[in-house]
Design an enzyme around this catalytic site. Structure first.
Site, PDB file in Angstrom:
ATOM      1  N   CYS A   9      16.452 -15.899  31.268  1.00 34.79           N
ATOM      2  CA  CYS A   9      16.105 -14.679  32.006  1.00 34.79           C
ATOM      3  C   CYS A   9      14.652 -14.279  31.771  1.00 34.79           C
ATOM      4  O   CYS A   9      13.983 -13.788  32.687  1.00 34.79           O
ATOM      5  CB  CYS A   9      17.037 -13.533  31.605  1.00 34.79           C
ATOM      6  SG  CYS A   9      17.012 -13.161  29.840  1.00 34.79           S
TER       7      CYS A   9
ATOM      8  N   HIS B 184      17.086  -9.654  26.739  1.00 35.44           N
ATOM      9  CA  HIS B 184      17.375 -10.031  28.121  1.00 35.44           C
ATOM     10  C   HIS B 184      16.445  -9.176  28.971  1.00 35.44           C
ATOM     11  O   HIS B 184      16.301  -7.980  28.720  1.00 35.44           O
ATOM     12  CB  HIS B 184      18.832  -9.730  28.488  1.00 35.44           C
ATOM     13  CG  HIS B 184      19.081  -9.765  29.970  1.00 35.44           C
ATOM     14  ND1 HIS B 184      19.187 -10.937  30.673  1.00 35.44           N
ATOM     15  CD2 HIS B 184      19.203  -8.766  30.883  1.00 35.44           C
ATOM     16  CE1 HIS B 184      19.385 -10.663  31.958  1.00 35.44           C
ATOM     17  NE2 HIS B 184      19.394  -9.349  32.111  1.00 35.44           N
TER      18      HIS B 184
END
Length: 164
Positions: free
Chosen positions: A108, A38
């Site tokens: 993301c 992420h």
């Protein structure tokens, strides 16, 4: 004449598997993965990221993921906080609305990569952006895809939208 200010741009990289990918990936996928990544962009003292709720922000390291596993310095930008906020809000109303989130193709890392290029002309590390295709290139990744496609990452933070 206005003075031009330079602002540092960093990408925060988190392993949302907390080390499990490194331990289990070879047995499950037949290839070694160092993490399930992420990412977020940190600029103007704020961390910005994209998830299933759209674009969010928090203080650097302030998500439920805690401190990042690594921080990559992307250089600096002359984009002011006002211009950047306009840009991010526009992205949040179009390309990066929560309903457009897809774990493999629009996540993301896609957001961080696009924002990094807007700010600095540089991409985030390729080991992050190449991860989905690595997973999907395996039989197990293909088998899991229908389940994983329905998942979204929501690490917290405040949603970014126009203040009326």
């Amino acid at each position: 004449m206005d003075q031009i200010h330079s602002h540092p741009v960093k990408v925060y990289i988190y392993d949302i598997s907390k080390g499990m990918a490194r331990q289990l990936s070879y047995a499950m996928l037949g290839k070694q993965l160092d993490g399930i990544w992420h990412t977020a962009i940190v600029i103007h003292g704020t961390e910005y990221f994209f998830g299933g709720q759209g674009i969010s922000s928090c203080s650097p390291g302030g998500t439920i993921l805690g401190e990042p596993d690594s921080i990559v310095d992307l250089g600096s930008t002359e984009v002011s906080s006002e211009i950047f906020l306009e840009y991010v809000v526009a992205l949040g109303e179009s390309t990066y609305r929560g309903d457009k989130y897809n774990l493999f193709e629009h996540n993301c890392n896609t957001f961080s990569n696009e924002v990094a290029q807007f700010l600095t002309g540089k991409k985030i590390p390729s080991y992050v952006t190449d991860l989905p295709s690595e997973v999907l290139s395996t039989p197990f990744g293909q088998a899991l895809r229908p389940i994983l496609d329905s998942m979204a990452v929501n690490p917290g933070g405040s949603s970014i939208n126009r203040q009326q």
